[in-house]
Motif scaffolding. Structure first.
Motif, PDB file in Angstrom:
ATOM      1  N   ALA A  24       0.834  -1.203   0.000  1.00  0.00           N
ATOM      2  CA  ALA A  24       0.000   0.000   0.000  1.00  0.00           C
ATOM      3  C   ALA A  24       0.869   1.253   0.000  1.00  0.00           C
ATOM      4  CB  ALA A  24      -0.902   0.000   1.224  1.00  0.00           C
ATOM      5  N   PRO A  25       0.415   2.307  -0.668  1.00  0.00           N
ATOM      6  CA  PRO A  25       1.111   3.590  -0.561  1.00  0.00           C
ATOM      7  C   PRO A  25       0.844   4.211   0.807  1.00  0.00           C
ATOM      8  CG  PRO A  25      -0.938   3.867  -1.763  1.00  0.00           C
ATOM      9  CD  PRO A  25      -0.808   2.387  -1.481  1.00  0.00           C
ATOM     10  N   ALA A  26       1.567   5.263   1.117  1.00  0.00           N
ATOM     11  CA  ALA A  26       1.205   6.078   2.277  1.00  0.00           C
ATOM     12  C   ALA A  26      -0.078   6.817   1.921  1.00  0.00           C
ATOM     13  CB  ALA A  26       2.324   7.068   2.596  1.00  0.00           C
ATOM     14  N   TRP A  27      -1.017   6.852   2.869  1.00  0.00           N
ATOM     15  CA  TRP A  27      -2.297   7.521   2.625  1.00  0.00           C
ATOM     16  C   TRP A  27      -2.335   8.859   3.352  1.00  0.00           C
ATOM     17  CZ3 TRP A  27      -4.803   4.740  -0.878  1.00  0.00           C
ATOM     18  CH2 TRP A  27      -4.732   3.336  -0.868  1.00  0.00           C
ATOM     19  N   CYS A  28      -2.856   9.874   2.697  1.00  0.00           N
ATOM     20  CA  CYS A  28      -3.134  11.151   3.354  1.00  0.00           C
ATOM     21  C   CYS A  28      -4.589  11.515   3.083  1.00  0.00           C
ATOM     22  CB  CYS A  28      -2.215  12.256   2.842  1.00  0.00           C
ATOM     23  SG  CYS A  28      -2.575  13.878   3.566  1.00  0.00           S
ATOM     24  N   SER A  29      -5.380  11.600   4.137  1.00  0.00           N
ATOM     25  CA  SER A  29      -6.777  12.017   3.993  1.00  0.00           C
ATOM     26  C   SER A  29      -6.838  13.531   3.822  1.00  0.00           C
ATOM     27  CB  SER A  29      -7.580  11.623   5.230  1.00  0.00           C
ATOM     28  OG  SER A  29      -8.767  12.386   5.313  1.00  0.00           O
ATOM     29  N   VAL A  30      -7.567  13.963   2.776  1.00  0.00           N
ATOM     30  CA  VAL A  30      -7.813  15.400   2.615  1.00  0.00           C
ATOM     31  C   VAL A  30      -9.308  15.697   2.771  1.00  0.00           C
ATOM     32  CG1 VAL A  30      -5.745  15.883   1.259  1.00  0.00           C
ATOM     33  CG2 VAL A  30      -7.811  15.165   0.080  1.00  0.00           C
ATOM     34  N   ASP A  31     -10.013  14.797   3.491  1.00  0.00           N
ATOM     35  CA  ASP A  31     -11.449  14.983   3.727  1.00  0.00           C
ATOM     36  C   ASP A  31     -11.751  16.301   4.418  1.00  0.00           C
ATOM     37  OD1 ASP A  31     -13.034  12.146   3.345  1.00  0.00           O
ATOM     38  OD2 ASP A  31     -10.954  11.827   3.909  1.00  0.00           O
ATOM     39  N   LEU A  32     -10.907  16.715   5.344  1.00  0.00           N
ATOM     40  CA  LEU A  32     -11.188  17.899   6.148  1.00  0.00           C
ATOM     41  C   LEU A  32     -10.771  19.186   5.438  1.00  0.00           C
ATOM     42  CD1 LEU A  32     -10.183  16.354   9.570  1.00  0.00           C
ATOM     43  CD2 LEU A  32     -12.488  16.958   8.820  1.00  0.00           C
ATOM     44  N   ARG A  33     -10.158  19.048   4.274  1.00  0.00           N
ATOM     45  CA  ARG A  33      -9.868  20.220   3.441  1.00  0.00           C
ATOM     46  C   ARG A  33     -10.721  20.160   2.186  1.00  0.00           C
ATOM     47  NH1 ARG A  33      -6.610  21.240  -1.543  1.00  0.00           N
ATOM     48  NH2 ARG A  33      -4.985  19.912  -0.736  1.00  0.00           N
TER      49      ARG A  33
END
Length: 324
Positions: free
Chosen positions: A6-15
């Motif tokens: 898996a890649p590193a995940w970054c959530s941008v839900d809050l932006r």
């Protein structure tokens, strides 16, 4: 021809996911959503554009002052390459246990010609001036800072030129790598072309052992998932995404689909969607968005079959599993 980890995940839900809502989340809803993202397993969460909104500034300060950020989670904040915005961003993130300062400027032909009326060199100077100030302030403020640079749809050779100029200033090292983020802001090309651009950057960026290539796909052509998967095959190490494809216009790439696609192929996505009904319920309540019935993995009809032959095959398949 397949992804092995898996890649590193970054959530941008809050932006992205929040600024795209007709009714943005309240502070209490954003805090609840943040805690859900942590529970799912996101280790990097972009919490907004604190210099642009009092609500986002207050949200970030609440997370920091109430010690709500786990030790293994990094918050990320976005800032344009503009002096006063960069300075206010550092004020907002002061005291965070670990933070990515994500700075960007528009570098595309359309932006250069129609918005900024600037040459390539002038646009590159905006990026390098921003990098110099970010580096300076990171040394003046107490904190554990990492850095990310983003640009918009740009000729790939010029994009690499600008990124390398930024990298020369930031001087990343293997133990303090820098993220270079290649957005697919309005999906201008087919997924394989985007993968070629990723591969070009993989081969031509300086400090390659100290750079994390990140991707930020949108879904304007309906191929956000394909773009993200092809990008990872081509060398991308990180994906910025939103739950259920929430985000601007037609959405950001869907974190649930990406993670569950990996899981279905025997790869641990390092995100936990085992309580899908609970995640769906929280998401729909705080975002006021509806998860379409045929959404992959999460929709109400994903496990429903209406054809008699399909129902027959499923029944026999379940019986086979039970017997064997």
């Amino acid at each position: 021809d397949h992804i092995e980890k898996a890649p590193a995940w970054c959530s941008v839900d809050l932006r992205d996911g929040n600024q795209a809502l007709i009714v943005p989340m309240s502070l209490a809803e954003k805090l609840e959503f943040f805690q859900m993202l942590v529970k799912i397993g996101f280790k990097e969460i972009e919490v907004g554009f604190p210099a642009a909104s009092d609500t986002e500034y207050e949200f970030l300060r609440t997370l920091i002052e109430k010690n709500m950020i786990p030790e293994d989670v990094t918050v990320q904040v976005l800032t344009q390459c503009r002096d006063h915005i960069i300075r206010k961003t550092f004020e907002a993130v002061k005291g965070a246990p670990r933070a990515v300062i994500h700075f960007y400027n528009s570098t595309s032909v359309a932006q250069r010609e129609q918005v900024f009326h600037k040459s390539r060199e002038e646009i590159k100077k905006i990026a390098t001036d921003g990098a110099k100030l970010v580096k300076q302030l990171s040394q003046e403020y107490e904190g554990n800072f990492l850095f990310e640079y983003s640009f918009t749809g740009t000729e790939v050779d010029y994009a690499v030129e600008v990124c390398n100029a930024v990298l020369d200033i930031m001087q990343p090292t293997p133990d303090r790598p820098m993220i270079i983020n290649l957005p697919v802001t309005v999906e201008m090309s087919m997924p394989h072309v985007y993968a070629n651009q990723i591969e070009y950057c993989d081969k031509h960026l300086k400090y390659r052992d100290s750079v994390i290539i990140s991707t930020h796909p949108h879904n304007d052509r309906g191929t956000g998932v394909a773009c993200a998967e092809m990008a990872v095959l081509a060398g991308a190490q990180r994906v910025e995404c939103c739950l259920f494809g929430n985000g601007e216009r037609t959405g950001n790439v869907d974190a649930v689909t990406l993670a569950m696609n990996l899981y279905s192929h025997g790869v641990d996505p390092r995100l936990d969607f085992s309580d899908m009904p609970g995640i769906c319920a929280t998401y729909e309540r705080v975002t006021r968005m509806h998860i379409y019935e045929r959404t992959p993995y999460a929709g109400q009809l994903v496990f429903a079959a209406f054809s008699g032959s399909h129902q027959d095959a499923i029944a026999k398949g379940m019986a086979y599993r039970k017997e064997r």
